[in-house]
Write an enzyme that holds these catalytic residues in place. Structure first.
Site, PDB file in Angstrom:
ATOM      1  N   SER A 121       0.813  -0.583  -0.121  1.00 47.00           N
ATOM      2  CA  SER A 121       0.269  -0.289  -0.421  1.00 47.00           C
ATOM      3  C   SER A 121       0.710   1.116   0.277  1.00 47.00           C
ATOM      4  O   SER A 121       0.622   2.389  -0.188  1.00 47.00           O
ATOM      5  CB  SER A 121      -0.600  -0.194   1.260  1.00 47.00           C
ATOM      6  N   HIS A 142      -2.696  -3.075  -5.758  1.00 48.98           N
ATOM      7  CA  HIS A 142      -3.350  -2.950  -4.411  1.00 48.98           C
ATOM      8  C   HIS A 142      -4.987  -3.310  -4.011  1.00 48.98           C
ATOM      9  O   HIS A 142      -5.994  -1.838  -4.572  1.00 48.98           O
ATOM     10  CB  HIS A 142      -2.982  -1.648  -3.782  1.00 48.98           C
ATOM     11  N   GLU A 154      -5.619  -0.599  -7.384  1.00 46.32           N
ATOM     12  CA  GLU A 154      -5.227   0.169  -7.515  1.00 46.32           C
ATOM     13  C   GLU A 154      -3.884  -0.234  -7.533  1.00 46.32           C
ATOM     14  O   GLU A 154      -3.301  -1.093  -7.358  1.00 46.32           O
ATOM     15  CB  GLU A 154      -4.320   0.597  -6.438  1.00 46.32           C
ATOM     16  N   ASN A 192      -3.624   5.895  -0.755  1.00 45.94           N
ATOM     17  CA  ASN A 192      -2.579   6.276   0.971  1.00 45.94           C
ATOM     18  C   ASN A 192      -2.141   7.287   0.983  1.00 45.94           C
ATOM     19  O   ASN A 192      -2.531   8.160   1.940  1.00 45.94           O
ATOM     20  CB  ASN A 192      -1.757   5.105   1.400  1.00 45.94           C
TER      21      ASN A 192
END
Length: 284
Positions: A121, A142, A154, A192
């Site tokens: 991540s 991800h 992702e 993130n």
């Protein structure tokens, strides 16, 4: 289009993310090999899968019986059992040295046309693949937590990731009925990079007495139409995971990502959120 068929999927790691990825792949007809370093971790992963499938069956959300899906998943502690996989997704500890060792082993074990993906991540895809002879076949996939419920994946493109591998990553994720977006290999990627400072600032606001934790969460839920406020979401993700991600971003991007003091204090106290029963809130 990518001229490669994916039939057999390997997953390295049987924790929350790994077991979720294995479950979703098996639900969509793939044969899956789920590997962890200890048999007890593998069995715990199957327990998680069984619980999740049971809940989905109760909501009439499955097109097949849970046992049919479960039977597509093979558990193992041997990395060699991934040798005949067409795609391997690593979902191990979020530590660069651990991931680099795993990918070095996978490169030695798997066929040269096997796609190697990481569920990281925050860590650099380029760094994870840096010591490999074939970094072009490494891509970021991800998944979001919980994997069986969240619809997004992702796709992260490393410095040397082959464009065909990127296309295959999108195609595979969409075959799992996920919606994809793409990110360059920058710290935190899209999700993130934006999410962690949002959570971090919510923790700071609570610590500085801006509002109660309930009002901070309610303000964000009602004011911005997000399903969870920052403190509730942090508890669900795990405060230790939030801290690690924020520290990684702080190291890469500087002071704007400096972890909130209260986040560090709670992690040091062992109050990690829902998984320990106590975080910002208490859980059964």
């Amino acid at each position: 289009m990518v001229d490669k068929t994916i039939d057999r999927v390997g997953v390295v790691g049987a924790g929350t993310m790994g077991s979720g990825i294995a479950q979703v792949a098996a639900t969509h007809g793939y044969d899956v090999v789920m590997r962890d370093i200890e048999q007890e971790f593998v069995e715990s992963g199957f327990d998680t899968i069984d619980d999740s499938l049971g809940r989905l069956e109760g909501r009439d959300s499955l097109q097949e019986e849970p046992d049919t899906i479960r039977d597509r998943i093979e558990g193992t502690t041997s990395l060699d059992d991934l040798a005949d996989c067409d795609l391997v997704i690593e979902a191990a500890l979020e530590k660069l040295d651990v991931k680099r060792d795993i990918f070095a082993d996978l490169e030695a074990v798997c066929d040269e046309d096997c796609v190697l993906a990481t569920n990281t991540s925050t860590l650099s895809i380029t760094s994870i693949a840096g010591d490999l002879d074939t970094p072009n076949r490494v891509v970021g996939l991800h998944f979001m937590n919980p994997v069986p419920i969240m619809e997004g994946v992702e796709v992260v493109v490393g410095e040397k990731t082959d464009p065909d591998i990127v296309e295959l990553a999108h195609d595979f994720s969409e075959d799992l009925e996920k919606t994809t977006w793409e990110s360059d290999d920058k710290p935190g990627f899209v999700t993130n990079r934006i999410l962690m400072p949002w959570i971090n600032e919510g923790i700071r606001a609570f610590d500085e007495g801006v509002a109660t934790k309930e009002d901070i969460d309610a303000g964000m839920e009602l004011g911005t139409n997000v399903p969870m406020g920052p403190l509730t979401l942090a508890d669900h993700i795990g405060l230790d995971i939030c801290l690690h991600a924020t520290e990684t971003l702080y190291e890469e991007l500087g002071d704007r990502y400096k972890p909130a003091y209260l986040l560090k204090r709670k992690v040091e106290a062992g109050d990690l959120g829902k998984k320990t029963g106590v975080g910002f809130y208490e859980y059964d």
